[in-house]
Scaffold this motif. Structure first.
Motif, PDB file in Angstrom:
ATOM      1  N   CYS A  52      11.793  51.168   7.402  1.00 31.29           N
ATOM      2  CA  CYS A  52      12.325  52.124   8.376  1.00 31.29           C
ATOM      3  C   CYS A  52      12.245  51.540   9.779  1.00 31.29           C
ATOM      4  N   ARG A  53      13.324  51.643  10.527  1.00 30.15           N
ATOM      5  CA  ARG A  53      13.304  51.190  11.920  1.00 30.15           C
ATOM      6  C   ARG A  53      12.573  52.218  12.780  1.00 30.15           C
ATOM      7  N   PRO A  54      12.035  51.777  13.926  1.00 27.15           N
ATOM      8  CA  PRO A  54      11.447  52.751  14.842  1.00 27.15           C
ATOM      9  C   PRO A  54      12.505  53.802  15.210  1.00 27.15           C
ATOM     10  N   THR A  55      12.091  55.078  15.232  1.00 29.59           N
ATOM     11  CA  THR A  55      13.068  56.146  15.442  1.00 29.59           C
ATOM     12  C   THR A  55      12.411  57.341  16.141  1.00 29.59           C
ATOM     13  N   HIS A  56      13.209  58.389  16.394  1.00 27.53           N
ATOM     14  CA  HIS A  56      12.661  59.591  17.018  1.00 27.53           C
ATOM     15  C   HIS A  56      11.762  60.338  16.032  1.00 27.53           C
ATOM     16  N   PHE A  57      10.768  61.008  16.569  1.00 23.75           N
ATOM     17  CA  PHE A  57       9.796  61.682  15.711  1.00 23.75           C
ATOM     18  C   PHE A  57      10.476  62.627  14.717  1.00 23.75           C
ATOM     19  N   ALA A  58      11.465  63.369  15.209  1.00 25.09           N
ATOM     20  CA  ALA A  58      12.139  64.362  14.366  1.00 25.09           C
ATOM     21  C   ALA A  58      12.853  63.722  13.166  1.00 25.09           C
ATOM     22  N   ASP A  59      13.192  62.446  13.277  1.00 30.38           N
ATOM     23  CA  ASP A  59      13.943  61.778  12.204  1.00 30.38           C
ATOM     24  C   ASP A  59      13.058  61.018  11.217  1.00 30.38           C
ATOM     25  N   LEU A  60      11.738  61.114  11.392  1.00 29.21           N
ATOM     26  CA  LEU A  60      10.849  60.336  10.528  1.00 29.21           C
ATOM     27  C   LEU A  60      10.796  60.898   9.110  1.00 29.21           C
ATOM     28  N   PRO A  61      10.840  60.039   8.110  1.00 20.72           N
ATOM     29  CA  PRO A  61      10.629  60.509   6.736  1.00 20.72           C
ATOM     30  C   PRO A  61       9.122  60.591   6.466  1.00 20.72           C
ATOM     31  N   SER A  62       8.698  61.463   5.547  1.00 19.54           N
ATOM     32  CA  SER A  62       7.275  61.471   5.199  1.00 19.54           C
ATOM     33  C   SER A  62       7.050  60.645   3.931  1.00 19.54           C
ATOM     34  N   ARG A  63       8.151  60.268   3.287  1.00 13.62           N
ATOM     35  CA  ARG A  63       8.067  59.327   2.172  1.00 13.62           C
ATOM     36  C   ARG A  63       9.315  58.460   2.205  1.00 13.62           C
ATOM     37  N   ILE A  64       9.139  57.160   1.956  1.00 12.07           N
ATOM     38  CA  ILE A  64      10.280  56.255   1.988  1.00 12.07           C
ATOM     39  C   ILE A  64      10.658  55.921   0.552  1.00 12.07           C
ATOM     40  N   PRO A  65      11.916  56.139   0.179  1.00 16.49           N
ATOM     41  CA  PRO A  65      12.314  55.824  -1.187  1.00 16.49           C
ATOM     42  C   PRO A  65      12.345  54.311  -1.385  1.00 16.49           C
ATOM     43  N   LEU A  66      11.383  53.783  -2.117  1.00 21.15           N
ATOM     44  CA  LEU A  66      11.297  52.336  -2.311  1.00 21.15           C
ATOM     45  C   LEU A  66      11.749  51.958  -3.715  1.00 21.15           C
ATOM     46  N   PRO A  67      12.229  50.735  -3.892  1.00 16.21           N
ATOM     47  CA  PRO A  67      12.586  50.308  -5.243  1.00 16.21           C
ATOM     48  C   PRO A  67      11.318  50.191  -6.084  1.00 16.21           C
ATOM     49  N   HIS A  68      11.452  50.339  -7.393  1.00 14.59           N
ATOM     50  CA  HIS A  68      10.297  50.145  -8.261  1.00 14.59           C
ATOM     51  C   HIS A  68      10.000  48.663  -8.368  1.00 14.59           C
TER      52      HIS A  68
END
Ligand code: C2E
Ligand code: MG
Ligand code: MG
Ligand code: MG
Length: 290
Positions: free
Chosen positions: A264-280
């Motif tokens: 994830c690139r640095p972004t605004h607080f409101a746009d932050l994910p709480s989990r990042i969908p990563l490949p297995h």
């Protein structure tokens, strides 16, 4: 050399010097004003578990747009702030904003809460009388728990005054803050030496990830740092993950946490994910997270 090159090149030298000095003065003056008028802003970049993609903290990264010169990179203005006594007031603005964001998260519930924030401290912060007391008051005012705050300090800043650092870091740890060594591997300190400080996390510098996939040396270094760190009780974050291959290799090398443009690139607080969908681990490509 200046003598044999003659007056012409001296004039050129003068001109470029003048330009540099002028930019530097412009930045210093602009920065002072930006701090006074609270014009600095923050982006945040997630730090995530590499197995589940769960975001464990977000790093606050200061952003500044000069009214005439446009966006200036922290790589340029942070050293200026450190040199001209502005880093402490700058840090106060950053902490107030970051803690404020963290405490005002009710609106975020659909996307999940952000569990903590990481902030960068400079050497001058370690020299402040009663830093631990000050920060404790600041988190209390914001209504957050010090355990939700990671303080990032580069090994260089720690090594400049080992006794002061040991004392200050000890107090911060006692007050409940989490401590991270930033940019590990760029200085000259060994892990054994850093072991005398109460760090929780160690962030491996982005340098070691460049070429990681094609270099056995880099991979051995990362593997060794990770293994030693876990023996010494540090958890490890890899900084600067830019590709799926790097992610896969870091998992294999036993690195638990990561941060980087690929996640994830640095972004605004409101746009932050709480989990990042990563490949297995089997190498499926990840959906683009943000
Ligand atoms: P840092 O603390 O090591 O922060 C990580 C830097 O790496 C950030 O640069 C981030 O944008 C960048 N980065 C993250 N992932 C990737 C990636 O995958 N690839 C590449 N190429 N870069 C990546 P940024 O925001 O330009 O900040 C640079 C440095 O400025 C920071 O390095 C930190 O030392 C300093 N800094 C930033 N904000 C603050 C602050 O509020 N206070 C203090 N004292 N220093 C700050
Ligand atoms: Mg940092
Ligand atoms: Mg770093
Ligand atoms: Mg860095």
């Amino acid at each position: 050399e200046a003598k044999s090159a003659g007056r012409g090149s001296l004039a050129v030298f003068d001109e470029s010097m003048r330009r540099r000095v002028r930019r530097r003065m412009q930045l210093e003056q602009g920065l002072r004003q930006a701090i006074e008028q609270d014009q600095l802003s923050l982006h945040y970049q997630p730090i995530a578990r590499l197995d589940t993609g769960e975001v464990v903290s977000v790093e606050a990264l200061v952003r500044w747009e000069h009214p005439e010169l446009g966006p200036i990179s922290p790589g340029e203005f942070i050293p200026i702030a450190e040199e001209c006594g502005l880093i402490v007031p700058l840090g106060e603005r950053v902490l107030d904003r970051a803690f404020g964001q963290l405490s005002r998260q009710e609106a975020r519930s659909p996307s999940g809460k952000i569990p903590g924030v990481s902030v960068n401290l400079a050497r001058q912060h370690l020299l402040l009388p009663d830093l631990a007391g000050r920060l404790t008051r600041t988190v209390r005012l914001a209504g957050i728990d010090p355990a939700e705050v990671h303080l990032e300090i580069t090994e260089g800043a720690v090594m400049q005054d080992v006794d002061v650092a040991r004392e200050t870091l000890g107090r911060l740890r006692e007050a409940g803050f989490r401590l991270a060594i930033d940019d590990f591997g760029t200085g000259y300190s060994s892990l054994a030496c850093l072991h005398q400080f109460p760090f929780d996390l160690l962030k491996i510098d982005r340098f070691f990830l460049e070429g990681l996939v094609h270099s056995d040396d880099r991979a051995s270094i990362v593997r060794t740092i990770t293994a030693l760190a876990s023996i010494l009780g540090f958890r490890v974050v890899a900084e600067g993950i830019e590709t799926a291959d790097q992610l896969a290799l870091l998992r294999e090398l036993g690195c638990d946490y990561g941060q980087g443009f690929y996640l994830c690139r640095p972004t605004h607080f409101a746009d932050l994910p709480s989990r990042i969908p990563l490949p297995h681990a089997d190498g499926l490509p990840a959906p683009v997270p943000c």
